[in-house]
Write a protein that holds these residues in place. Structure first.
Motif, PDB file in Angstrom:
ATOM      1  N   MET A 192       0.820  -1.204   0.000  1.00 51.59           N
ATOM      2  CA  MET A 192       0.000   0.000   0.000  1.00 51.59           C
ATOM      3  C   MET A 192       0.859   1.261   0.000  1.00 51.59           C
ATOM      4  O   MET A 192       0.491   2.244  -0.629  1.00 51.59           O
ATOM      5  CB  MET A 192      -0.937   0.009   1.221  1.00 51.59           C
ATOM      6  N   LEU A 193       1.959   1.206   0.738  1.00 52.04           N
ATOM      7  CA  LEU A 193       2.835   2.376   0.769  1.00 52.04           C
ATOM      8  C   LEU A 193       3.380   2.679  -0.630  1.00 52.04           C
ATOM      9  O   LEU A 193       3.464   3.835  -1.034  1.00 52.04           O
ATOM     10  CB  LEU A 193       3.977   2.163   1.765  1.00 52.04           C
ATOM     11  N   LYS A 194       3.697   1.627  -1.364  1.00 53.15           N
ATOM     12  CA  LYS A 194       4.189   1.813  -2.734  1.00 53.15           C
ATOM     13  C   LYS A 194       3.111   2.464  -3.602  1.00 53.15           C
ATOM     14  O   LYS A 194       3.404   3.368  -4.385  1.00 53.15           O
ATOM     15  CB  LYS A 194       4.619   0.473  -3.321  1.00 53.15           C
ATOM     16  N   LEU A 195       1.872   2.028  -3.443  1.00 50.27           N
ATOM     17  CA  LEU A 195       0.758   2.612  -4.193  1.00 50.27           C
ATOM     18  C   LEU A 195       0.568   4.086  -3.819  1.00 50.27           C
ATOM     19  O   LEU A 195       0.358   4.938  -4.689  1.00 50.27           O
ATOM     20  CB  LEU A 195      -0.526   1.822  -3.926  1.00 50.27           C
ATOM     21  N   LEU A 196       0.650   4.393  -2.544  1.00 48.53           N
ATOM     22  CA  LEU A 196       0.532   5.779  -2.081  1.00 48.53           C
ATOM     23  C   LEU A 196       1.632   6.636  -2.700  1.00 48.53           C
ATOM     24  O   LEU A 196       1.366   7.704  -3.256  1.00 48.53           O
ATOM     25  CB  LEU A 196       0.607   5.842  -0.555  1.00 48.53           C
ATOM     26  N   TYR A 197       2.868   6.159  -2.605  1.00 45.61           N
ATOM     27  CA  TYR A 197       4.005   6.878  -3.180  1.00 45.61           C
ATOM     28  C   TYR A 197       3.796   7.110  -4.681  1.00 45.61           C
ATOM     29  O   TYR A 197       3.978   8.225  -5.173  1.00 45.61           O
ATOM     30  CB  TYR A 197       5.288   6.066  -2.959  1.00 45.61           C
ATOM     31  N   SER A 198       3.394   6.058  -5.384  1.00 46.22           N
ATOM     32  CA  SER A 198       3.184   6.156  -6.837  1.00 46.22           C
ATOM     33  C   SER A 198       2.099   7.168  -7.164  1.00 46.22           C
ATOM     34  O   SER A 198       2.234   7.959  -8.109  1.00 46.22           O
ATOM     35  CB  SER A 198       2.799   4.793  -7.412  1.00 46.22           C
ATOM     36  N   SER A 199       1.032   7.159  -6.405  1.00 45.53           N
ATOM     37  CA  SER A 199      -0.079   8.077  -6.625  1.00 45.53           C
ATOM     38  C   SER A 199       0.356   9.533  -6.432  1.00 45.53           C
ATOM     39  O   SER A 199       0.002  10.408  -7.228  1.00 45.53           O
ATOM     40  CB  SER A 199      -1.220   7.728  -5.668  1.00 45.53           C
ATOM     41  N   ILE A 200       1.126   9.779  -5.395  1.00 42.20           N
ATOM     42  CA  ILE A 200       1.612  11.141  -5.123  1.00 42.20           C
ATOM     43  C   ILE A 200       2.542  11.596  -6.237  1.00 42.20           C
ATOM     44  O   ILE A 200       2.407  12.711  -6.759  1.00 42.20           O
ATOM     45  CB  ILE A 200       2.313  11.202  -3.746  1.00 42.20           C
ATOM     46  N   ILE A 201       3.472  10.740  -6.621  1.00 42.08           N
ATOM     47  CA  ILE A 201       4.431  11.096  -7.672  1.00 42.08           C
ATOM     48  C   ILE A 201       3.705  11.323  -8.997  1.00 42.08           C
ATOM     49  O   ILE A 201       4.012  12.279  -9.725  1.00 42.08           O
ATOM     50  CB  ILE A 201       5.530  10.032  -7.788  1.00 42.08           C
ATOM     51  N   PHE A 202       2.736  10.482  -9.314  1.00 38.14           N
ATOM     52  CA  PHE A 202       1.950  10.657 -10.542  1.00 38.14           C
ATOM     53  C   PHE A 202       1.281  12.023 -10.549  1.00 38.14           C
ATOM     54  O   PHE A 202       1.300  12.741 -11.552  1.00 38.14           O
ATOM     55  CB  PHE A 202       0.905   9.550 -10.663  1.00 38.14           C
ATOM     56  N   SER A 203       0.702  12.400  -9.428  1.00 39.71           N
ATOM     57  CA  SER A 203       0.015  13.678  -9.311  1.00 39.71           C
ATOM     58  C   SER A 203       0.983  14.845  -9.520  1.00 39.71           C
ATOM     59  O   SER A 203       0.675  15.813 -10.210  1.00 39.71           O
ATOM     60  CB  SER A 203      -0.633  13.768  -7.930  1.00 39.71           C
ATOM     61  N   ILE A 204       2.174  14.725  -8.948  1.00 44.96           N
ATOM     62  CA  ILE A 204       3.180  15.785  -9.072  1.00 44.96           C
ATOM     63  C   ILE A 204       3.687  15.873 -10.511  1.00 44.96           C
ATOM     64  O   ILE A 204       3.794  16.965 -11.072  1.00 44.96           O
ATOM     65  CB  ILE A 204       4.339  15.534  -8.084  1.00 44.96           C
ATOM     66  N   LEU A 205       4.002  14.731 -11.101  1.00 48.43           N
ATOM     67  CA  LEU A 205       4.557  14.721 -12.465  1.00 48.43           C
ATOM     68  C   LEU A 205       3.558  15.218 -13.501  1.00 48.43           C
ATOM     69  O   LEU A 205       3.946  15.801 -14.507  1.00 48.43           O
ATOM     70  CB  LEU A 205       5.048  13.325 -12.832  1.00 48.43           C
TER      71      LEU A 205
END
Length: 106
Positions: free
Chosen positions: A1-14
């Motif tokens: 889940m932490l990986k999914l959270l990280y990915s979601s945040i990075i996707f939003s920023i990028l």
């Protein structure tokens, strides 16, 4: 889940969605620091009340984890870096504990 959270945040920023909450936090590091303090306080406060509400503790924990993840990402700290450090600290000892606790209810 932490990986999914990280990915979601990075996707939003990028994708630079300026309306994204994550982007607004990255663009205002002082606000982000205040949010981490606020969420930490709320988590602790929930545990001090006369009636412990585990649901609220979980909600406040998730809020804190999210804000800390955004903060770490803002400094370029990757998910892999966190996992490496957790592995270094807990290594195979944690695997034994996790396996022994699988049958325990939450």
């Amino acid at each position: 889940m932490l990986k999914l959270l990280y990915s979601s945040i990075i996707f939003s920023i990028l994708n630079s969605r300026s309306s994204s909450y994550s982007v607004s936090l990255i663009n205002n590091i002082e606000l982000l620091r205040r949010k981490i303090l606020e969420e930490s306080y709320e988590l602790i406060s929930e545990s001090l009340g006369p009636c412990l509400d585990k649901g609220r503790l979980i909600e406040e924990s998730c809020d804190l984890i999210y804000h800390v993840a955004v903060y770490l990402i803002s400094f370029g700290i990757s998910y892999c870096s966190l996992i490496r450090e957790l592995s270094r600290r807990f290594g195979s000892k944690s695997k034994a504990v996790i396996l022994s606790n699988k049958s325990r209810p939450d």
